[in-house]
Design a protein around this motif. Structure first.
Motif, PDB file in Angstrom:
ATOM      1  N   THR A  75       0.871  -1.174   0.000  1.00  0.00           N
ATOM      2  CA  THR A  75       0.000   0.000   0.000  1.00  0.00           C
ATOM      3  C   THR A  75       0.907   1.223   0.000  1.00  0.00           C
ATOM      4  O   THR A  75       1.807   1.331   0.829  1.00  0.00           O
ATOM      5  CB  THR A  75      -0.912   0.006   1.247  1.00  0.00           C
ATOM      6  OG1 THR A  75      -1.667  -1.201   1.250  1.00  0.00           O
ATOM      7  CG2 THR A  75      -1.827   1.214   1.252  1.00  0.00           C
ATOM      8  N   MET A  76       0.687   2.152  -0.908  1.00  0.00           N
ATOM      9  CA  MET A  76       1.592   3.293  -1.058  1.00  0.00           C
ATOM     10  C   MET A  76       1.089   4.557  -0.375  1.00  0.00           C
ATOM     11  O   MET A  76       1.844   5.500  -0.205  1.00  0.00           O
ATOM     12  CB  MET A  76       1.825   3.575  -2.550  1.00  0.00           C
ATOM     13  CG  MET A  76       2.448   2.411  -3.300  1.00  0.00           C
ATOM     14  SD  MET A  76       4.025   1.870  -2.630  1.00  0.00           S
ATOM     15  CE  MET A  76       5.071   3.170  -3.217  1.00  0.00           C
ATOM     16  N   LEU A  77      -0.180   4.584   0.014  1.00  0.00           N
ATOM     17  CA  LEU A  77      -0.736   5.785   0.617  1.00  0.00           C
ATOM     18  C   LEU A  77      -1.638   5.394   1.795  1.00  0.00           C
ATOM     19  O   LEU A  77      -2.579   4.628   1.635  1.00  0.00           O
ATOM     20  CB  LEU A  77      -1.542   6.572  -0.421  1.00  0.00           C
ATOM     21  CG  LEU A  77      -2.155   7.888   0.017  1.00  0.00           C
ATOM     22  CD1 LEU A  77      -1.074   8.878   0.437  1.00  0.00           C
ATOM     23  CD2 LEU A  77      -2.997   8.473  -1.110  1.00  0.00           C
ATOM     24  N   TYR A  78      -1.295   5.910   2.978  1.00  0.00           N
ATOM     25  CA  TYR A  78      -2.078   5.669   4.190  1.00  0.00           C
ATOM     26  C   TYR A  78      -2.611   7.008   4.688  1.00  0.00           C
ATOM     27  O   TYR A  78      -1.846   7.859   5.127  1.00  0.00           O
ATOM     28  CB  TYR A  78      -1.216   5.047   5.294  1.00  0.00           C
ATOM     29  CG  TYR A  78      -0.785   3.638   5.026  1.00  0.00           C
ATOM     30  CD1 TYR A  78      -1.549   2.562   5.464  1.00  0.00           C
ATOM     31  CD2 TYR A  78       0.404   3.370   4.353  1.00  0.00           C
ATOM     32  CE1 TYR A  78      -1.150   1.263   5.229  1.00  0.00           C
ATOM     33  CE2 TYR A  78       0.815   2.078   4.117  1.00  0.00           C
ATOM     34  CZ  TYR A  78       0.038   1.029   4.558  1.00  0.00           C
ATOM     35  OH  TYR A  78       0.433  -0.261   4.335  1.00  0.00           O
ATOM     36  N   LEU A  79      -3.918   7.178   4.624  1.00  0.00           N
ATOM     37  CA  LEU A  79      -4.530   8.418   5.078  1.00  0.00           C
ATOM     38  C   LEU A  79      -5.283   8.259   6.395  1.00  0.00           C
ATOM     39  O   LEU A  79      -5.695   9.251   6.992  1.00  0.00           O
ATOM     40  CB  LEU A  79      -5.473   8.970   4.002  1.00  0.00           C
ATOM     41  CG  LEU A  79      -4.796   9.361   2.687  1.00  0.00           C
ATOM     42  CD1 LEU A  79      -5.828   9.799   1.661  1.00  0.00           C
ATOM     43  CD2 LEU A  79      -3.762  10.449   2.917  1.00  0.00           C
ATOM     44  N   VAL A  80      -5.452   7.033   6.860  1.00  0.00           N
ATOM     45  CA  VAL A  80      -6.153   6.781   8.117  1.00  0.00           C
ATOM     46  C   VAL A  80      -5.115   6.731   9.244  1.00  0.00           C
ATOM     47  O   VAL A  80      -4.205   5.900   9.212  1.00  0.00           O
ATOM     48  CB  VAL A  80      -6.945   5.454   8.059  1.00  0.00           C
ATOM     49  CG1 VAL A  80      -7.617   5.160   9.390  1.00  0.00           C
ATOM     50  CG2 VAL A  80      -7.956   5.498   6.927  1.00  0.00           C
ATOM     51  N   PRO A  81      -5.222   7.635  10.218  1.00  0.00           N
ATOM     52  CA  PRO A  81      -4.250   7.653  11.310  1.00  0.00           C
ATOM     53  C   PRO A  81      -4.149   6.306  12.026  1.00  0.00           C
ATOM     54  O   PRO A  81      -5.150   5.639  12.267  1.00  0.00           O
ATOM     55  CB  PRO A  81      -4.775   8.736  12.258  1.00  0.00           C
ATOM     56  CG  PRO A  81      -5.614   9.614  11.390  1.00  0.00           C
ATOM     57  CD  PRO A  81      -6.219   8.703  10.358  1.00  0.00           C
ATOM     58  N   LEU A  82      -2.921   5.920  12.322  1.00  0.00           N
ATOM     59  CA  LEU A  82      -2.549   4.721  13.068  1.00  0.00           C
ATOM     60  C   LEU A  82      -2.730   3.412  12.303  1.00  0.00           C
ATOM     61  O   LEU A  82      -2.408   2.352  12.824  1.00  0.00           O
ATOM     62  CB  LEU A  82      -3.267   4.663  14.418  1.00  0.00           C
ATOM     63  CG  LEU A  82      -3.091   5.904  15.306  1.00  0.00           C
ATOM     64  CD1 LEU A  82      -3.874   5.750  16.590  1.00  0.00           C
ATOM     65  CD2 LEU A  82      -1.636   6.199  15.575  1.00  0.00           C
ATOM     66  N   LEU A 143       5.038  11.872  -2.388  1.00  0.00           N
ATOM     67  CA  LEU A 143       3.865  11.438  -3.148  1.00  0.00           C
ATOM     68  C   LEU A 143       3.918  11.944  -4.585  1.00  0.00           C
ATOM     69  O   LEU A 143       3.625  11.205  -5.525  1.00  0.00           O
ATOM     70  CB  LEU A 143       2.588  11.930  -2.460  1.00  0.00           C
ATOM     71  CG  LEU A 143       1.270  11.507  -3.084  1.00  0.00           C
ATOM     72  CD1 LEU A 143       1.111   9.999  -3.012  1.00  0.00           C
ATOM     73  CD2 LEU A 143       0.114  12.198  -2.383  1.00  0.00           C
ATOM     74  N   LEU A 144       4.331  13.193  -4.753  1.00  0.00           N
ATOM     75  CA  LEU A 144       4.312  13.813  -6.078  1.00  0.00           C
ATOM     76  C   LEU A 144       5.556  13.533  -6.912  1.00  0.00           C
ATOM     77  O   LEU A 144       5.465  13.450  -8.137  1.00  0.00           O
ATOM     78  CB  LEU A 144       4.126  15.325  -5.943  1.00  0.00           C
ATOM     79  CG  LEU A 144       2.810  15.786  -5.317  1.00  0.00           C
ATOM     80  CD1 LEU A 144       2.809  17.299  -5.150  1.00  0.00           C
ATOM     81  CD2 LEU A 144       1.622  15.318  -6.135  1.00  0.00           C
ATOM     82  N   PHE A 145       6.720  13.397  -6.281  1.00  0.00           N
ATOM     83  CA  PHE A 145       7.954  13.398  -7.056  1.00  0.00           C
ATOM     84  C   PHE A 145       8.905  12.226  -6.839  1.00  0.00           C
ATOM     85  O   PHE A 145       9.857  12.078  -7.598  1.00  0.00           O
ATOM     86  CB  PHE A 145       8.743  14.691  -6.782  1.00  0.00           C
ATOM     87  CG  PHE A 145       7.967  15.934  -7.094  1.00  0.00           C
ATOM     88  CD1 PHE A 145       7.655  16.273  -8.403  1.00  0.00           C
ATOM     89  CD2 PHE A 145       7.537  16.764  -6.072  1.00  0.00           C
ATOM     90  CE1 PHE A 145       6.942  17.421  -8.687  1.00  0.00           C
ATOM     91  CE2 PHE A 145       6.816  17.913  -6.351  1.00  0.00           C
ATOM     92  CZ  PHE A 145       6.513  18.242  -7.657  1.00  0.00           C
ATOM     93  N   VAL A 146       8.723  11.405  -5.803  1.00  0.00           N
ATOM     94  CA  VAL A 146       9.683  10.342  -5.505  1.00  0.00           C
ATOM     95  C   VAL A 146       9.028   8.988  -5.735  1.00  0.00           C
ATOM     96  O   VAL A 146       7.998   8.683  -5.125  1.00  0.00           O
ATOM     97  CB  VAL A 146      10.214  10.449  -4.055  1.00  0.00           C
ATOM     98  CG1 VAL A 146      11.276   9.377  -3.810  1.00  0.00           C
ATOM     99  CG2 VAL A 146      10.788  11.833  -3.787  1.00  0.00           C
ATOM    100  N   ALA A 147       9.636   8.184  -6.576  1.00  0.00           N
ATOM    101  CA  ALA A 147       9.065   6.878  -6.931  1.00  0.00           C
ATOM    102  C   ALA A 147       9.175   5.890  -5.775  1.00  0.00           C
ATOM    103  O   ALA A 147      10.168   5.861  -5.052  1.00  0.00           O
ATOM    104  CB  ALA A 147       9.792   6.319  -8.151  1.00  0.00           C
ATOM    105  N   ASN A 148       8.147   5.087  -5.642  1.00  0.00           N
ATOM    106  CA  ASN A 148       8.139   3.963  -4.707  1.00  0.00           C
ATOM    107  C   ASN A 148       8.390   4.344  -3.256  1.00  0.00           C
ATOM    108  O   ASN A 148       9.107   3.652  -2.544  1.00  0.00           O
ATOM    109  CB  ASN A 148       9.143   2.885  -5.140  1.00  0.00           C
ATOM    110  CG  ASN A 148       8.736   2.230  -6.432  1.00  0.00           C
ATOM    111  OD1 ASN A 148       7.552   2.070  -6.708  1.00  0.00           O
ATOM    112  ND2 ASN A 148       9.705   1.870  -7.246  1.00  0.00           N
TER     113      ASN A 148
END
Length: 183
Positions: A75-82, A143-148
């Motif tokens: 998973t590359m993006l975690y928006l839910v705290p904890l 998120l915008l500029f760095v891969a992986n």
């Protein structure tokens, strides 16, 4: 430890090589400030704080901006705290220590030096906000500029706590009454 060296030796060697240059810059700043009328003790304190903030934060930011190889199902993006922290604690202990310890250290030096140098951030809440703002900037940049790179709200939280802890370590130096400095 061998894995850390294999992956980050360039960052570690560069940081070590920058120590003498940082000390020269600190000495130059002290000299300049002393000539400008800043009391010598305060000039040393400010200059050392600035040097520590830069040299202590730079390698961690460099590491956060380095692309990584991640498994395809990550998973590359975690928006839910904890939620990310919860998953991290299911990993082997050395991995957990490296991840959480590393995130605490990203802005530890910034938190240690900022209130010594800048009275405006000399409170625990402001240090927490400073760490969160800087960490949010890193996460958005990743998120915008760095891969992986995994971007997580939990990284923002842990980085902010690291900034706060750094400030608490140096509290004896910044909680004293401020000296009036000539304009």
């Amino acid at each position: 430890m061998a894995q850390v060296w294999a992956h980050w030796h360039t960052v570690l060697i560069t940081t070590a090589a920058l120590v003498p240059l940082t000390l020269l810059v600190v000495a130059g700043l002290v000299r300049h400030r002393s000539r400008a009328g800043v009391p010598r003790g305060l000039a040393w304190r400010w200059s050392l704080a600035e040097g520590a903030m830069v040299l202590g934060t730079l390698p961690w930011v460099w590491m956060t901006m380095t692309p990584q190889q991640v498994p395809p199902d990550t998973t590359m993006l975690y928006l839910v705290p904890l939620s990310d922290l919860g998953q991290q604690f299911t990993m082997p202990l050395p991995w957990v220590v490296a991840q959480i310890g590393g995130n605490l250290l990203v802005f530890f030096a910034l938190g240690a030096g900022a209130p010594v140098r800048f009275a405006a951030v000399a409170s625990p809440m402001r240090l927490l906000l400073l760490g969160a703002a800087c960490s949010l900037a890193i996460e958005v940049t990743q998120l915008l500029f760095v891969a992986n790179r995994v971007c997580s709200v939990d990284d923002v939280l842990v980085n902010a706590v690291g900034c706060l802890l750094g400030g608490l370590v140096t509290r004896p130096w910044w909680s004293r009454a401020r000296v009036a400095v000539p304009a």
